[in-house]
Design an enzyme around this catalytic site. Structure first.
Site, PDB file in Angstrom:
ATOM      1  N   HIS A  86       0.823  -1.209   0.000  1.00 26.89           N
ATOM      2  CA  HIS A  86       0.000   0.000   0.000  1.00 26.89           C
ATOM      3  C   HIS A  86       0.858   1.261   0.000  1.00 26.89           C
ATOM      4  O   HIS A  86       2.039   1.234   0.357  1.00 26.89           O
ATOM      5  CB  HIS A  86      -0.919   0.005   1.230  1.00 26.89           C
ATOM      6  CG  HIS A  86      -0.155  -0.007   2.521  1.00 26.89           C
ATOM      7  ND1 HIS A  86       0.397   1.130   3.074  1.00 26.89           N
ATOM      8  CD2 HIS A  86       0.166  -1.028   3.360  1.00 26.89           C
ATOM      9  CE1 HIS A  86       1.014   0.823   4.197  1.00 26.89           C
ATOM     10  NE2 HIS A  86       0.894  -0.482   4.397  1.00 26.89           N
TER      11      HIS A  86
ATOM     12  N   GLU B 196      -2.077  -7.348   7.604  1.00 19.96           N
ATOM     13  CA  GLU B 196      -0.742  -7.232   8.195  1.00 19.96           C
ATOM     14  C   GLU B 196      -0.702  -7.972   9.528  1.00 19.96           C
ATOM     15  O   GLU B 196      -1.738  -8.256  10.157  1.00 19.96           O
ATOM     16  CB  GLU B 196      -0.392  -5.748   8.390  1.00 19.96           C
ATOM     17  CG  GLU B 196       0.970  -5.466   9.039  1.00 19.96           C
ATOM     18  CD  GLU B 196       2.160  -6.020   8.253  1.00 19.96           C
ATOM     19  OE1 GLU B 196       2.315  -7.258   8.242  1.00 19.96           O
ATOM     20  OE2 GLU B 196       2.929  -5.219   7.687  1.00 19.96           O
TER      21      GLU B 196
END
Length: 418
Positions: free
Chosen positions: A222, A298
């Site tokens: 990202h 994550e």
């Protein structure tokens, strides 16, 4: 109650391509191979072939003793997790096969275990023999099988439950030919069998030409968030920040680069805000929708969320030192260990490879998952995670072939940001 172990496998040379399966029934107490089954099934996918192998093994076990308990061992994470009820079965080709497998024996007498490929050599050998026979325009023949070399030289198992021998019992319905495994190879043919075994063994090096197009995962980290330039821990258990202005600009640049390449066929994102925002920007440029996959999130960094590395060293030195040296150690406050993250990523990888065969898929995710995809593909140790640099909005790529091999094609490419 008698107990059997069923080891099953399937393969497809092209995925989809020429396919076959193999299965062996073992006595749980002695390890003796009681029956083998193998069949060339024409053009099919790996997953279909693996399910067909499972069916053949269960049916062969049932034919030996309908009242036995069966423990299934396979190197297909997808089949094991789906048949154990932990993963949903989404593909229409697999649902009827799973239902058939579930109906062979009562559910309370069948259990499932994933094993590494190297522990499933007997079934793998049978599947390759079946595919080799199909390539020659023949059906798999027990008399030509080399799988007995994997099983040792135990004697034949004697009468089958119906009073005849297992060799004479014939094939189970739709299951290939079930025969006693150990007695199929005569000692006089040992040299020929070993030569055939070498041919049947799948390559562990460069993928052969007939494996077809791989499933390719383009891994996009990202764009930046307000925490990124400060190098603060930002996992799945923190504040879930959105992209900064710089991060949105990075996502736009990544989108333009991917549009120029024109190879991405689907976009899958982690559920966190920064990845979903990055994925939406890219998908809009590519004209695609975004699917969300929780397994791409994550790592949870526990009480370290929002802190810098220096702050963690100052406040939790013992926990940090353990985390840096032991992949099973968790961050302070019950976060997720690298071992746990790796298991999650491996399961997600297998599910996505099955869901997107031979396609190029953009996975928008985070630092630790991307490093873990690469580490697993390389067979590198856990400490290699600390030796990789992964920039915001960088691109990496890993290709997965039908034989299970992986190839790292790209890592931490930031040329589109310059």
């Amino acid at each position: 109650m008698r107990e059997f172990i069923v080891e099953a496998d399937g393969g497809s040379r092209g995925n989809p391509g020429p396919a076959g399966y193999g299965a062996v029934v073992l006595d749980a107490a002695t390890g003796e191979a009681l029956a083998e089954a193998a069949e060339y099934i024409g053009v099919a996918t790996n997953n279909v072939a693996e399910y067909r192998g499972l069916l053949a093994g269960l049916r062969a076990a049932r034919d030996l003793d309908p009242g036995a308990a069966v423990h299934v061992r396979m190197d297909s994470k997808l089949v094991v997790e789906q048949m154990s009820g932990r993963w949903k079965i989404k593909h229409p080709d697999l649902k009827p096969l799973a239902l058939q497998a579930a109906g062979v024996l009562p559910a309370d007498r069948v259990s499932y275990e994933w094993i590494p490929r190297e522990r499933n050599r007997h079934a793998d050998r049978l599947a390759n023999e079946a595919m080799d026979a199909g390539r020659r325009g023949e059906q798999w023949s027990p008399s030509r099988s080399t799988a007995a070399l994997d099983a040792g030289t135990a004697p034949d198992t004697g009468p089958a439950p119906d009073g005849g021998s297992a060799r004479d019992a014939g094939p189970a319905p739709n299951a290939g030919t079930a025969v006693p495994g150990p007695g199929v190879a005569a000692a006089a043919a040992e040299a020929d069998l070993r030569a055939a075994q070498a041919v049947a063994t799948p390559s562990t090096g460069w993928a052969p030409a007939d494996l077809g197009a791989p499933s390719t995962f383009v891994l996009l980290r990202h764009g930046e968030t307000p925490l990124t330039p400060q190098k603060r821990f930002s996992g799945s258990g923190g504040s879930d920040p959105s992209l900064s202005e710089a991060g949105r600009e990075q996502a736009q640049r990544a989108a333009a680069a991917l549009a120029r390449r024109g190879t991405v066929e689907a976009v899958v994102s982690s559920p966190l805000a920064r990845t979903r925002e990055t994925a939406r920007i890219v998908a809009a440029r590519l004209g695609l929708d975004v699917a969300v996959e929780d397994g791409l999130r994550e790592t949870d960094f526990g009480a370290w969320e929002g802190l810098t590395f220096g702050e963690v060293r100052e406040r939790h030195p013992g926990d940090l030192n353990a985390w840096l040296t032991d992949p099973a150690a968790r961050p302070t406050g019950g976060g997720e260990s690298f071992t746990e993250t790796a298991a999650r990523i491996a399961a997600t990888r297998d599910e996505l490879v099955a869901a997107y065969p031979r396609r190029t898929v953009l996975l928008v995710t985070h630092v630790t998952p991307i490093k873990t995809f690469v580490r697993l593909a390389l067979g590198a140790p856990p400490e290699s995670l600390f030796r990789m640099e992964l920039s915001a909005a960088s691109l990496s790529a890993v290709a997965y072939y039908a034989d299970g091999n992986a190839s790292v094609r790209l890592f931490n490419d930031t040329s589109h940001l310059r």
